[in-house]
Design an enzyme around this catalytic site. Sequence first.
Site, PDB file in Angstrom:
ATOM      1  N   ILE A   1       0.833  -1.210   0.000  1.00 59.90           N
ATOM      2  CA  ILE A   1       0.000   0.000   0.000  1.00 59.90           C
ATOM      3  C   ILE A   1       0.863   1.254   0.000  1.00 59.90           C
ATOM      4  CG2 ILE A   1      -0.216  -0.064   2.532  1.00 59.90           C
ATOM      5  CD1 ILE A   1      -3.105   1.010   2.160  1.00 59.90           C
ATOM      6  N   CYS A   2       0.318   2.332  -0.607  1.00 60.07           N
ATOM      7  CA  CYS A   2       0.914   3.664  -0.505  1.00 60.07           C
ATOM      8  C   CYS A   2       2.253   3.765  -1.247  1.00 60.07           C
ATOM      9  CB  CYS A   2       1.033   4.043   0.973  1.00 60.07           C
ATOM     10  SG  CYS A   2       1.334   5.793   1.277  1.00 60.07           S
ATOM     11  N   ALA A   3       3.372   3.924  -0.526  1.00 59.81           N
ATOM     12  CA  ALA A   3       4.681   3.988  -1.183  1.00 59.81           C
ATOM     13  C   ALA A   3       5.276   2.594  -1.386  1.00 59.81           C
ATOM     14  CB  ALA A   3       5.633   4.833  -0.345  1.00 59.81           C
TER      15      ALA A   3
ATOM     16  N   TYR B   1       0.196   5.174  -3.820  1.00 61.71           N
ATOM     17  CA  TYR B   1      -0.077   6.561  -3.434  1.00 61.71           C
ATOM     18  C   TYR B   1       0.096   7.417  -4.695  1.00 61.71           C
ATOM     19  CZ  TYR B   1      -0.307  10.713  -0.506  1.00 61.71           C
ATOM     20  OH  TYR B   1      -0.697  11.893   0.064  1.00 61.71           O
TER      21      TYR B   1
ATOM     22  N   SER C   1      -2.812  -0.866  -2.933  1.00 58.19           N
ATOM     23  CA  SER C   1      -3.773   0.157  -2.506  1.00 58.19           C
ATOM     24  C   SER C   1      -3.068   1.502  -2.348  1.00 58.19           C
ATOM     25  CB  SER C   1      -4.448  -0.299  -1.218  1.00 58.19           C
ATOM     26  OG  SER C   1      -5.501   0.568  -0.861  1.00 58.19           O
TER      27      SER C   1
END
Lengths: 221, 221
Positions: free
Chosen positions: A137-139, A158, A187
């Site tokens: 998720i994200c980075a 992200y 995500s």
Amino acid sequence: MKAAQVVLRLLIEDKFGINRNIHCQVRQLSQCKMSKKALVFLAAGTEEMEFVIAADTLTRGGIAVTIAGLPDSSLVKCSRGVNIKPDIAVSEAKSRGPFDVLVLPGGLGGAKAMAESQEVGALLKEQEKSGRIIAAICAAPTALKAHGIAIGKNITSYPSMKDQMVEGGKYNYLDDKVVVDGNIITSKGPGTSFDFALTIVEKLVGKEKASEVAKGMLICY
Amino acid sequence: MKAAQVVLRLLIEDKFGINRNIHCQVRQLSQCKMSKKALVFLAAGTEEMEFVIAADTLTRGGIAVTIAGLPDSSLVKCSRGVNIKPDIAVSEAKSRGPFDVLVLPGGLGGAKAMAESQEVGALLKEQEKSGRIIAAICAAPTALKAHGIAIGKNITSYPSMKDQMVEGGKYNYLDDKVVVDGNIITSKGPGTSFDFALTIVEKLVGKEKASEVAKGMLICY
């Protein structure tokens, strides 16, 4: 007492251990069914909300969660200053596995550490090879890219990581909250962390359990 | 050199420290304006998502967050097994204050510890008396009740705590995600934690900052 009567009595008293064996196997089967296993990585700079929402939600889903610290099991200072203690060092993860899912939370510093870790790379490659789930998720999808994982798949990240993910044409980038492509789940950020974690629960334990966990957390899923 | 010239030169060279004093005061004023202070409680059984979402979101909002452990500053095992290290023991909180907000995350075990802690009770009473903010989520409003805080106010809590909160007629119970009544902010559970934390940021730092923080976390607020 005739031989047949003796055998019958021994059977009733379970002297051959048949019932015991059956009970034992049923329990093991039940435990096996219950105890899906997750490994969640944690490093300095990991986004603590993304980390905790994953670890907590999976635990609520009946998944046995192990927290692997990078570079070791000492206290980790997360991106907004919360200090969290891993269960094991990442070097111990291989001997504790296999895990049904490897979870990579975001946070720039944490994702960089995961991208640079040979141990994380080896675990990810083995996980992908054996068809088990990888979730980032994200980075953290940048760590998948660094280790050559999920090539050719649909992914997300992200928003500010999009250019880095798209460069080189290795992925098909989507703007959904959660993207599932085979055994790869990605995500976008803190605000999509509940959906991300519940998607993992659904994939490992089923839709019904994921809905039950969401309801307990007062979340529509 | 005439006396007037000497004085002028000393003034220009800031020998009286006037400029230095002014600069110092401006910096202190600026720091003071920047550094709203939050104390977040943490005890065995605290719901780690509610705790971390509050601590992280407030930090993103530019609020200086201090984590106070009960009974002391040793490692705390949260409700779903995540181990978190407090910054200080609750006994040190008074001397570190005053805090602009006291935050009580939920989780049954954690809320019970907060309800039974005389130190938490004393901090809450002083906070209410001085008109500063108190924020509690999930099971933690029961700790407010135990210490006689927010009597007669509009409040909410985790749904299964409603009966306990309503009993005795001390509160006006509402079913909203977040309830703000004067300096008391209450909320329902993990799924309302982002709204709860952003409401605290808005109250302490302003709507614009809360919206900026929400945007960075990919949350509509």
